[in-house]
Design an enzyme around this catalytic site. Sequence first.
Site, mmCIF file in Angstrom:
data_model
loop_
_atom_site.group_PDB
_atom_site.id
_atom_site.type_symbol
_atom_site.label_atom_id
_atom_site.label_comp_id
_atom_site.label_asym_id
_atom_site.label_seq_id
_atom_site.Cartn_x
_atom_site.Cartn_y
_atom_site.Cartn_z
ATOM 1 N N LEU A 162 0.860 -1.171 0.000
ATOM 2 C CA LEU A 162 0.000 0.000 0.000
ATOM 3 C C LEU A 162 0.900 1.226 0.000
ATOM 4 O O LEU A 162 1.999 1.202 0.570
ATOM 5 C CB LEU A 162 -0.894 0.030 1.243
ATOM 6 C CG LEU A 162 -1.890 -1.127 1.420
ATOM 7 C CD1 LEU A 162 -2.637 -0.969 2.742
ATOM 8 C CD2 LEU A 162 -2.876 -1.184 0.267
ATOM 9 N N ASP A 163 0.449 2.306 -0.623
ATOM 10 C CA ASP A 163 1.208 3.541 -0.573
ATOM 11 C C ASP A 163 1.374 3.995 0.873
ATOM 12 O O ASP A 163 0.574 3.629 1.756
ATOM 13 C CB ASP A 163 0.496 4.653 -1.350
ATOM 14 C CG ASP A 163 0.462 4.390 -2.850
ATOM 15 O OD1 ASP A 163 1.321 3.620 -3.324
ATOM 16 O OD2 ASP A 163 -0.414 4.956 -3.527
ATOM 17 N N LYS A 164 2.367 4.801 1.107
ATOM 18 C CA LYS A 164 2.646 5.296 2.459
ATOM 19 C C LYS A 164 1.399 5.870 3.125
ATOM 20 O O LYS A 164 1.094 5.565 4.281
ATOM 21 C CB LYS A 164 3.740 6.366 2.408
ATOM 22 C CG LYS A 164 4.009 7.052 3.735
ATOM 23 C CD LYS A 164 5.034 8.167 3.586
ATOM 24 C CE LYS A 164 5.232 8.907 4.901
ATOM 25 N NZ LYS A 164 6.202 10.026 4.761
#
Length: 336
Positions: A162-164
């Site tokens: 998942l993106d940050k």
Amino acid sequence: MNRTERIISSEAADDGLDEQAEAGLDAELRVWVAGAHQHGHRLDRTLAELVPEFSRSYLQQLIVLGAVTVNGAAISKPAARVKVADTGTVELRPTPQSQAFKPEPMALDVVYQDEHVMVINKPANLVVHPAPGNWSGTLLNGLLALDAAFMDLPRAGIVHRLDKDTSGLMVVARTRFAMDALVRAIAARDVQRRYLALAHRRWAGAGRQEVQAAIGRDPRNRLRMSVVDLNQHAGKPARTDIELLQNAEATCLVRCSLHTGRTHQIRVHLAWLGHPLLSDETYGGAGAAGINRQALHAVQLAFSHPVTGQALSFSADPPTDFLTAMALLGLRYNLL
């Protein structure tokens, strides 16, 4: 330095050597002797052959910093030539990359685990993999502290990311068999992933929409992705199913189901439709309702257990910042 750390060091460009030296981190002094086949070679090439677990770019930086000697004299030019039987030393200073695969205790919300898999509810603002700018404090570091067995797995068992700034559910493998099986399942699109998104503008048109639009590097801005024409630009097919859950005055709450896993896929597709995520500045979103990160949450995850074949399904309520933003916008979570 273990095998995994050496791989990271040799595959990445090395920065921050001065900072590491000033921080007083331990360094290893390696003695080297030039052989007959290295006679006349550049110093950096010679060291790359004699100290093969480190990248040539890293060794070049050590030379420039004065960490390499030849016959007792410090040499600062990577292009300096060596002769057969030249002897010297190289001070191998730790780099951010070589320190990346280290356990770092952190509080992780483990939703499910058995001997083969673990499901985690990732908070926003947590980077998944070590990378430039984030060589520590990542989910990978936390996993290594949670269970030393993760050290024996590529990427500590992480099979997707998942993106940050995206919160929500992720599955992590705890054995190599499970990891290989999960990678195959993701590639075969047998892992179901659903997301909640808060986006700009009221949703108009059909309440359910299938978006099939290829994604590649934005030809005008290489730091982001975009919908591209595969006849003109490099990219890969991407499909997202989008369902309207509720409209507000100038925003909407939608549920997105991934059928492919392209970089920033939901963010790109929603922006392309004219509905960028709240606070997603990269793709045209603006801050709203007090949420300070892209308003995206992985709410549901379902897959077949890689060993037993049992159907597993998990859900995770959005975190406080997401729910608060919904309330301020007049959106109701109990509609889901």
